[in-house]
Design a protein around this motif. Structure first.
Motif, short mmCIF file in Angstrom:
data_model
loop_
_atom_site.label_atom_id
_atom_site.label_comp_id
_atom_site.label_asym_id
_atom_site.label_seq_id
_atom_site.Cartn_x
_atom_site.Cartn_y
_atom_site.Cartn_z
N SER A 1 -3.25 35.51 -33.45
CA SER A 1 -3.11 36.52 -34.52
C SER A 1 -4.40 37.31 -34.69
O SER A 1 -4.37 38.51 -34.99
CB SER A 1 -2.73 35.83 -35.84
N LEU A 2 -5.55 36.64 -34.47
CA LEU A 2 -6.83 37.33 -34.56
C LEU A 2 -6.97 38.34 -33.42
O LEU A 2 -7.46 39.46 -33.61
CB LEU A 2 -7.97 36.31 -34.52
N VAL B 1 -1.02 34.13 -41.31
CA VAL B 1 -0.85 33.18 -40.20
C VAL B 1 -1.76 31.97 -40.40
O VAL B 1 -1.35 30.83 -40.18
CB VAL B 1 -1.13 33.88 -38.86
N THR B 2 -2.99 32.21 -40.84
CA THR B 2 -3.93 31.12 -41.07
C THR B 2 -3.40 30.17 -42.15
O THR B 2 -3.40 28.95 -41.97
CB THR B 2 -5.31 31.67 -41.49
N THR B 3 -2.95 30.73 -43.27
CA THR B 3 -2.44 29.89 -44.35
C THR B 3 -1.23 29.09 -43.90
O THR B 3 -1.12 27.88 -44.18
CB THR B 3 -2.06 30.76 -45.56
N ALA C 1 -2.51 24.97 -34.10
CA ALA C 1 -2.99 25.85 -35.17
C ALA C 1 -4.17 26.71 -34.72
O ALA C 1 -4.14 27.93 -34.92
CB ALA C 1 -3.35 25.03 -36.40
N VAL D 1 -3.82 38.12 -40.21
CA VAL D 1 -4.49 36.86 -39.88
C VAL D 1 -4.47 35.89 -41.06
O VAL D 1 -4.29 34.68 -40.88
CB VAL D 1 -5.95 37.13 -39.45
N GLU D 2 -4.62 36.40 -42.30
CA GLU D 2 -4.68 35.52 -43.46
C GLU D 2 -3.35 34.80 -43.69
O GLU D 2 -3.32 33.62 -44.05
CB GLU D 2 -5.11 36.30 -44.72
N ASN E 1 -11.92 36.05 -42.44
CA ASN E 1 -11.06 36.08 -43.62
C ASN E 1 -11.85 35.96 -44.92
O ASN E 1 -11.26 35.84 -45.99
CB ASN E 1 -10.04 34.93 -43.57
N ILE F 1 -3.76 30.84 -34.51
CA ILE F 1 -4.60 31.68 -35.37
C ILE F 1 -5.46 32.61 -34.50
O ILE F 1 -5.68 33.78 -34.84
CB ILE F 1 -5.47 30.80 -36.29
N HIS G 1 -0.32 28.09 -40.88
CA HIS G 1 -0.63 27.02 -39.93
C HIS G 1 -1.48 25.93 -40.57
O HIS G 1 -1.39 24.75 -40.17
CB HIS G 1 -1.31 27.60 -38.69
N VAL H 1 -12.72 32.27 -37.58
CA VAL H 1 -11.56 32.67 -38.38
C VAL H 1 -11.93 32.71 -39.86
O VAL H 1 -11.55 33.64 -40.59
CB VAL H 1 -10.39 31.69 -38.15
#
Length: 395
Positions: free
Chosen positions: A352-353, A362-364, A345, A359-360, A103, A349, A366, A99
């Motif tokens: 979403s990937l 969703v990553t932030t 998390a 993705v960015e 990103n 993620i 979570h 991930v």
């Protein structure tokens, strides 16, 4: 003359040597079980890919494999292994590295203005989890701490470990957490497919296409990144950082290319983890979720019904949080759903990937939730235990 050749029987070994022998045997059994799970998970994943499940098929293959193998050990061999927490840590690290690398070219600083919204959504979900846990405790006649650990979205491994530390019902906590994570991972791709089918890219068969295509320079960079990740994980563990494996690997993935570009010898070389790393991370996460399904599933029907009820309420709370996010932001509904989904998390993620959808963001979202939940766990546990004692004391 032959005294040096005499072998001491195991039952006559000193206590510490017996312990070493037992640990070695246990380690060998764990490796054998994990190997069998991986061998079963790969064909299951391939079947799901053939059925056009999408990129998340490998998690489901792992879930099925973990449950089948662990339950098979119990039924056919009367052997009762515990879920492999070390395999989950490795899976989290591989997913974090994947991930982070995906990103590495994104401008995450632009999302800093949305952190208050992420915090608000996290607090809302925690409050809902507390209310659901209290209601679940009253209806199922389960002690409050066990109920809270089962319903707060903090991850299967973490919550089960805390339940074990406080001598609570680990099986029930693991079951409810596994049901919640599995439901979310199953439902969101299904909703995305039925509503906006174009976001789901068709999954190829990396086993025959990209998985066997090795680039030696990239493999060398992978080894270097894994060494750095291991060192960072050790340092984060000493600092008691929550989810150290995932965070450390994510940081390495985000910053590895920037570090390479600072060194003139590498020129324009960019690091991208091989496809098998992403696949292996998904399989390991799925396997460990499946192991919790296969770990002592002999719980009464009434307890399972209450567990499903609590999971349904948690999913409804996540949907309400998604609606709030849509009112507070300009994100589309699928992004809001991915950000607020009450799943683990790393799993969310990865979803979403696989969907290739913001993705960015969703990553932030979570990561903020993961930090908030894990950093506030001592306070939550103190409050839960205090309320538990008050409710259990006779008036």
């Amino acid at each position: 003359m032959n005294q040096n050749l005499i072998v001491t029987p195991t039952h006559e070994l000193p206590t510490h040597e017996k312990h070493n022998v037992t640990q070695q045997q246990l380690s060998v059994k764990r490796v054998m079980i994990l190997s069998l799970e991986l061998l079963l998970a790969i064909p299951l994943g391939l079947v799901l890919v053939k059925l056009h499940i999408g990129g998340i098929a490998w998690i489901f293959g792992g879930i099925a494999s973990g449950a089948i193998v662990l339950q098979g050990c119990r039924i056919f061999y009367q052997y009762y292994p515990k879920p492999n927490r070390r395999a989950r840590k490795v899976g989290m690290a591989l997913v974090g590295l994947t991930v982070g690398a995906s990103n590495s070219n994104s401008d995450l600083t632009s999302l800093a203005s949305g952190i208050p919204i992420f915090i608000f959504l996290t607090l809302f979900l925690l409050l809902c989890g507390g209310c659901i846990g209290y209601l679940y405790s009253r209806l199922s006649q389960t002690n409050l701490l066990t109920s809270m650990l089962a319903t707060v979205p903090g991850g299967v491994g973490v919550m089960s470990s805390i339940a074990a530390d406080y001598n609570r019902n680990v099986t029930l906590v693991a079951l409810v957490q596994a049901m919640r994570v599995t439901s979310v991972v199953l439902l969101i791709p299904l909703i995305a497919r039925t509503s906006v089918d174009h976001v789901l890219s068709s999954q190829t068969l990396p086993i025959t296409v990209r998985l066997l295509r090795f680039d030696l320079p990239q493999l060398g960079l992978l080894c270097v990144s894994l060494v750095i990740t291991t060192l960072l994980i050790s340092l984060a563990g000493l600092c008691k950082m929550p989810a150290a494996e995932f965070f450390s690997a994510l940081v390495v993935g985000l910053g590895f290319n920037s570090l390479l570009h600072l060194l003139p010898v590498f020129g324009d070389v960019s690091f991208s983890p091989p496809e098998f790393i992403k696949l292996l991370g998904q399989l390991l996460l799925g396997i460990t979720i499946g192991e919790y399904w296969g770990d002592k599933p002999n719980i009464g029907k009434k307890a399972i019904a209450y567990a499903f009820m609590s999971v349904a309420m948690t999913l409804i709370a996540g949907a309400i949080a998604a609606m709030l996010a849509m009112q507070l932001t300009s994100w589309d509904w699928l992004t809001c759903l991915l950000v607020t989904a009450p799943g683990g998390a790393p799993e969310m993620i990865l979803v979403s990937l696989a969907l290739n959808h913001n993705v960015e963001i969703v990553t932030t979202g979570h990561l903020v939730r993961l930090i908030a939940i894990n950093s506030s766990l001592p306070l939550w546990i103190f409050l839960f235990r205090h309320l538990d004692r008050q409710l259990s004391d006779p008036v």
